[in-house]
Design a protein around this motif. Sequence first.
Motif, PDB file in Angstrom:
ATOM      1  N   GLN A  12      61.910 118.506  51.738  1.00 24.62           N
ATOM      2  CA  GLN A  12      61.647 117.316  50.918  1.00 24.62           C
ATOM      3  C   GLN A  12      62.587 117.319  49.702  1.00 24.62           C
ATOM      4  O   GLN A  12      62.773 118.356  49.073  1.00 24.62           O
ATOM      5  N   VAL A  13      63.132 116.137  49.360  1.00 26.41           N
ATOM      6  CA  VAL A  13      64.125 116.120  48.271  1.00 26.41           C
ATOM      7  C   VAL A  13      63.523 116.482  46.907  1.00 26.41           C
ATOM      8  O   VAL A  13      64.214 117.019  46.056  1.00 26.41           O
ATOM      9  N   GLY A  14      62.267 116.154  46.678  1.00 26.40           N
ATOM     10  CA  GLY A  14      61.629 116.508  45.410  1.00 26.40           C
ATOM     11  C   GLY A  14      61.850 115.477  44.315  1.00 26.40           C
ATOM     12  O   GLY A  14      62.557 114.470  44.505  1.00 26.40           O
ATOM     13  N   TYR A  67      59.181 111.277  51.647  1.00 23.03           N
ATOM     14  CA  TYR A  67      59.304 111.293  50.177  1.00 23.03           C
ATOM     15  C   TYR A  67      60.543 110.505  49.709  1.00 23.03           C
ATOM     16  O   TYR A  67      60.437 109.608  48.865  1.00 23.03           O
ATOM     17  N   SER A  68      61.715 110.827  50.259  1.00 15.84           N
ATOM     18  CA  SER A  68      62.931 110.139  49.802  1.00 15.84           C
ATOM     19  C   SER A  68      62.897 108.667  50.186  1.00 15.84           C
ATOM     20  O   SER A  68      63.378 107.815  49.430  1.00 15.84           O
ATOM     21  N   ALA A  69      62.317 108.354  51.354  1.00 13.21           N
ATOM     22  CA  ALA A  69      62.220 106.943  51.762  1.00 13.21           C
ATOM     23  C   ALA A  69      61.390 106.163  50.747  1.00 13.21           C
ATOM     24  O   ALA A  69      61.768 105.056  50.340  1.00 13.21           O
ATOM     25  N   CYS A  78      65.267 107.013  60.046  1.00 13.91           N
ATOM     26  CA  CYS A  78      65.336 107.607  61.390  1.00 13.91           C
ATOM     27  C   CYS A  78      64.644 108.976  61.397  1.00 13.91           C
ATOM     28  O   CYS A  78      64.825 109.783  60.466  1.00 13.91           O
ATOM     29  N   GLU A  79      63.903 109.246  62.470  1.00 11.42           N
ATOM     30  CA  GLU A  79      63.204 110.531  62.582  1.00 11.42           C
ATOM     31  C   GLU A  79      62.980 110.834  64.058  1.00 11.42           C
ATOM     32  O   GLU A  79      62.893 109.923  64.875  1.00 11.42           O
ATOM     33  N   VAL A  80      62.872 112.140  64.390  1.00 12.41           N
ATOM     34  CA  VAL A  80      62.580 112.536  65.776  1.00 12.41           C
ATOM     35  C   VAL A  80      61.215 113.195  65.935  1.00 12.41           C
ATOM     36  O   VAL A  80      60.709 113.282  67.037  1.00 12.41           O
ATOM     37  N   PRO A 135      66.595 110.069  68.410  1.00 11.85           N
ATOM     38  CA  PRO A 135      67.811 110.636  67.826  1.00 11.85           C
ATOM     39  C   PRO A 135      68.570 109.576  67.023  1.00 11.85           C
ATOM     40  O   PRO A 135      68.814 108.469  67.510  1.00 11.85           O
ATOM     41  N   ALA A 136      68.930 109.951  65.797  1.00  8.50           N
ATOM     42  CA  ALA A 136      69.513 108.965  64.879  1.00  8.50           C
ATOM     43  C   ALA A 136      70.780 108.332  65.447  1.00  8.50           C
ATOM     44  O   ALA A 136      71.018 107.137  65.229  1.00  8.50           O
ATOM     45  N   LEU A 137      71.582 109.100  66.189  1.00  6.16           N
ATOM     46  CA  LEU A 137      72.834 108.510  66.695  1.00  6.16           C
ATOM     47  C   LEU A 137      72.536 107.350  67.639  1.00  6.16           C
ATOM     48  O   LEU A 137      73.268 106.356  67.654  1.00  6.16           O
ATOM     49  N   ILE A 145      72.095 110.344  54.148  1.00  2.00           N
ATOM     50  CA  ILE A 145      72.140 111.233  55.320  1.00  2.00           C
ATOM     51  C   ILE A 145      71.450 112.550  54.953  1.00  2.00           C
ATOM     52  O   ILE A 145      71.881 113.257  54.039  1.00  2.00           O
ATOM     53  N   ASP A 146      70.356 112.853  55.698  1.00  2.00           N
ATOM     54  CA  ASP A 146      69.586 114.066  55.386  1.00  2.00           C
ATOM     55  C   ASP A 146      68.894 114.590  56.648  1.00  2.00           C
ATOM     56  O   ASP A 146      67.720 114.930  56.621  1.00  2.00           O
ATOM     57  N   ALA A 147      69.630 114.610  57.784  1.00  2.00           N
ATOM     58  CA  ALA A 147      69.032 115.103  59.033  1.00  2.00           C
ATOM     59  C   ALA A 147      69.801 116.339  59.496  1.00  2.00           C
ATOM     60  O   ALA A 147      70.228 117.145  58.665  1.00  2.00           O
TER      61      ALA A 147
HETATM   62  C1  LIG Z   1      65.767 117.593  55.540  1.00  2.00           C
HETATM   63  S1  LIG Z   1      64.561 116.710  56.438  1.00  2.00           S
HETATM   64  C2  LIG Z   1      64.527 115.141  55.619  1.00  2.00           C
HETATM   65  C3  LIG Z   1      63.806 115.210  54.284  1.00  2.00           C
HETATM   66  C4  LIG Z   1      63.488 113.846  53.715  1.00  2.00           C
HETATM   67  N1  LIG Z   1      64.690 113.103  53.411  1.00  2.00           N
HETATM   68  C5  LIG Z   1      62.598 113.980  52.496  1.00  2.00           C
HETATM   69  O1  LIG Z   1      63.095 113.947  51.366  1.00  2.00           O
HETATM   70  O2  LIG Z   1      61.395 114.184  52.662  1.00  2.00           O
HETATM   71  C6  LIG Z   1      65.411 116.357  57.941  1.00  2.00           C
HETATM   72  C7  LIG Z   1      64.611 115.537  58.955  1.00  2.00           C
HETATM   73  O3  LIG Z   1      65.536 115.059  59.942  1.00  2.00           O
HETATM   74  C8  LIG Z   1      64.889 115.041  61.186  1.00  2.00           C
HETATM   75  N2  LIG Z   1      65.908 115.064  62.238  1.00  2.00           N
HETATM   76  C9  LIG Z   1      66.581 116.139  62.721  1.00  2.00           C
HETATM   77  N3  LIG Z   1      67.448 115.777  63.672  1.00  2.00           N
HETATM   78  C10 LIG Z   1      67.348 114.434  63.797  1.00  2.00           C
HETATM   79  C11 LIG Z   1      67.994 113.449  64.601  1.00  2.00           C
HETATM   80  N4  LIG Z   1      68.939 113.794  65.485  1.00  2.00           N
HETATM   81  N5  LIG Z   1      67.649 112.169  64.466  1.00  2.00           N
HETATM   82  C12 LIG Z   1      66.703 111.797  63.554  1.00  2.00           C
HETATM   83  N6  LIG Z   1      66.048 112.677  62.756  1.00  2.00           N
HETATM   84  C13 LIG Z   1      66.377 113.971  62.868  1.00  2.00           C
HETATM   85  C14 LIG Z   1      64.004 116.274  61.170  1.00  2.00           C
HETATM   86  O4  LIG Z   1      62.936 116.156  62.117  1.00  2.00           O
HETATM   87  C15 LIG Z   1      63.541 116.319  59.715  1.00  2.00           C
HETATM   88  O5  LIG Z   1      62.281 115.712  59.555  1.00  2.00           O
END
Ligand SMILES: C[S@@+](CC[C@H](N)C(=O)[O-])C[C@H]1O[C@@H](n2cnc3c(N)ncnc32)[C@H](O)[C@@H]1O
Length: 210
Positions: free
Chosen positions: A40-42, A70-72, A88-90, A117-119, A134-136
């Motif tokens: 989580q970014v905090g 959180y960041s969203a 985007c989330e998996v 998958p985000a792509l 970008i945070d995945a």
């Molecule tokens: C670092 S966390 C994101 C934290 C978030 N931004 C927050 O502040 O709470 C990364 C997230 O990306 C997701 N993720 C990983 N690979 C992914 C993909 N290929 N497509 C979409 N989401 C993905 C993970 O399941 C995880 O929940």
Amino acid sequence: MELINPDIERYSEAHTDAPNALLEKLRKETYAHVERPHMQVGALEGAFLRMLVRLVGARRVLEIGMFTGYSALCMAEGLPDNGELVTCEVDPKVEEVARRYFAESPHGKKIHIRMGPALDTLATLKGPLDLVFIDADKVNYPRYYDAVFPLVRSGGLIVGDNAFRDGRILDPKTQDDLGMAAFNEKVARDPRVERVLVPLRDGVMVARKR
Ligand SMILES: C[S@@+](CC[C@H](N)C(=O)[O-])C[C@H]1O[C@@H](n2cnc3c(N)ncnc32)[C@H](O)[C@@H]1O
């Protein structure tokens, strides 16, 4: 590796807008019940992202990597009433948490979750976007950058989290660390953007499309 002196971090948080009660509740629930809560970014980076959204006057934001939301939520708070954020989330476990909190927030109606998958999701999106966070999965950062670049408007931002990889970026060995190093190099050498690598938390790369 401890990148920022914890006293300085606390001082910075104390002199930054405090997170609202809902964000604080989400932080606590994530740390109590979800695996790898430090993703989580905090409060500090969340406030920074909200500020960036406001500064570019964003109306359309894309997030790659929602986690528990959180960041969203922070970025949605910075959007106008008619703004929208696609995230985007998996992982369905974190999706459940995020959906509950988005439903509780007056800004949640701006947020659209895209599972998978985000792509794959990016291939379906249309521009123009004002800001992309970008945070995945780090190995895919260079691909995310290339995929979103044509969708971002001139003057818009591409923001990449975890640029320092806890300090491992200085000697990258894993696929994820090498992916991040490739992303940082790609942005640093890209004549189409201005950039600042901000030493906030784990490093935040901010690139502004010319
Ligand atoms: C670092 S966390 C994101 C934290 C978030 N931004 C927050 O502040 O709470 C990364 C997230 O990306 C997701 N993720 C990983 N690979 C992914 C993909 N290929 N497509 C979409 N989401 C993905 C993970 O399941 C995880 O929940």
